[in-house]
Scaffold this active site. Structure first.
Site, short mmCIF file in Angstrom:
data_model
loop_
_atom_site.label_atom_id
_atom_site.label_comp_id
_atom_site.label_asym_id
_atom_site.label_seq_id
_atom_site.Cartn_x
_atom_site.Cartn_y
_atom_site.Cartn_z
CG ASP A 114 47.95 -29.42 50.24
OD1 ASP A 114 47.88 -29.14 51.34
OD2 ASP A 114 46.96 -29.82 49.51
CG ASP A 136 42.81 -31.65 53.60
OD1 ASP A 136 42.70 -32.77 53.78
OD2 ASP A 136 42.68 -30.90 54.27
CD GLU A 141 40.83 -23.07 48.97
OE1 GLU A 141 41.56 -23.76 48.38
OE2 GLU A 141 40.10 -23.19 49.84
CB SER A 184 48.22 -30.05 56.00
OG SER A 184 46.64 -29.98 56.04
CB ALA A 185 45.74 -24.82 55.47
CE LYS A 215 49.45 -25.34 52.71
NZ LYS A 215 49.22 -26.43 51.92
CG ASP A 266 44.85 -28.82 46.32
OD1 ASP A 266 43.83 -28.75 46.27
OD2 ASP A 266 45.74 -28.64 47.40
#
Length: 333
Positions: free
Chosen positions: A84, A86, A131, A199-200, A248, A273
């Protein structure tokens, strides 16, 4: 003479526990770490080293050892890294202040209006607690995450952002890669180990961050949400399917071509994370081993057990890449 004998302190009998303690094998003694390194195997030396990291936690130490030994035996030419971005490759905070995500970099820049900034902050305040809420299932969070990302992207598109303003937005931001990032990127490049960043966030911003830190090497591939600009270089939409924190797995399966090229890379080091990052390697074909390292940055007590249940190694409030770097160096020795 009798008087002197009476003054002597009586000898205390050792209790069973004291006797047992005095006969304890050296291997169980706290002094085991002082053992001559020449008597240790390379793996024992390495594992002692990473266990000294105070922020490292493992639920199943034996399982971690087994995975690492199997991966090392297979050789570094079978390894790929999937990460990932961020709050995984980037810092969560610096000097007590939260560091920006890819979306935050735009939100805090002068390429968008103050009104848009307020609306984006409102979305963050509403959806981020959802989240990380441990009482909600992924199924319950999923539509809300789609809602969050969709609304944020719509706001950004309406700002008519210019492509040539992105580099300045990144340069002026407080985005920071984790300490040890240069060793991480450079070592993978030197050993020709593929790094997939999943990554989102916003791919254009992500790439600019690693480009400006001079670690965007040829072995790096990014799967993310990319901006679509018109002929004048103005943002008109986002390309392809939306990637958010909880889809993902679908993103991985949509990129089977990438994983097909790496079909001999059957050992995976995964860095994330969030619990949504655990599925990033689902597209890997014929996977033999996967070591999952999770960064637990926030709401530690609420989420610690779920992270320990899901990740092989959990790094709590660790702003460095020291442990992943140690693992990679061990696997490439």
């Amino acid at each position: 003479m009798r008087k002197n004998k009476n003054k002597r302190q009586p000898t205390k009998r050792k209790t069973a526990s004291q006797t047992q303690k005095s006969k304890r094998p050296r291997s169980d003694s706290p002094k085991r770490t002082e053992k001559d390194s020449s008597q240790l195997t390379p793996f024992e030396i390495f594992f002692q080293k990473i266990e000294k990291f105070s922020k490292l936690h493992m639920k199943d130490r034996d399982r971690v050892q087994e995975i690492l030994q199997s991966m090392q035996k297979a050789g570094s030419n079978t390894l790929q890294v999937i990460s990932d971005f961020d709050m995984t490759l980037t810092r969560f905070e610096y000097n007590g202040k939260r560091c920006p995500t890819c979306h935050n970099i735009l939100e805090r820049s002068d390429v968008i209006s103050s009104d848009c900034k307020k609306k984006l902050q409102g979305l963050l305040d509403k959806y981020y607690p959802i989240e990380i809420d441990t009482t909600l299932s992924v199924e319950e969070k999923l539509p809300l995450m789609v809602e969050w990302w969709t609304k944020a992207h719509e706001l950004l598109v309406n700002q008519k952002i210019k492509k040539d303003g992105l580099a300045k937005a990144v340069r002026d931001s407080e985005a920071k890669l984790r300490d040890g990032y240069k060793d991480f990127f450079d070592h993978l490049h030197e050993h020709s180990i593929p790094l997939l960043i999943f990554s989102a966030g916003i791919g254009d911003i992500l790439e600019e961050v690693i480009r400006q830190t001079e670690v965007f090497h040829p072995n790096v591939k990014v799967i993310s949400n990319y901006m679509d600009f018109d002929e004048s270089g103005v943002l008109k939409d986002f390309k392809g399917e939306l990637i958010h924190i909880y889809n993902k797995r679908e993103g991985a399966l949509l990129n089977t071509g990438h994983f097909q090229e790496l079909r001999t890379r059957t050992n995976v080091l995964l860095l994330g994370d969030s619990l949504g990052d655990l599925n990033m390697a689902d597209g890997v074909q014929d996977m033999e081993n996967i070591l999952k390292i999770g960064f637990l940055n926030d709401k530690v007590e609420e989420r610690k057990q779920s992270y320990l249940d899901s990740y092989d190694i959990v790094l709590i409030k660790d702003e460095t890449l020291d442990v992943p770097n140690a693992v990679i160096r061990f696997l490439t020795e």
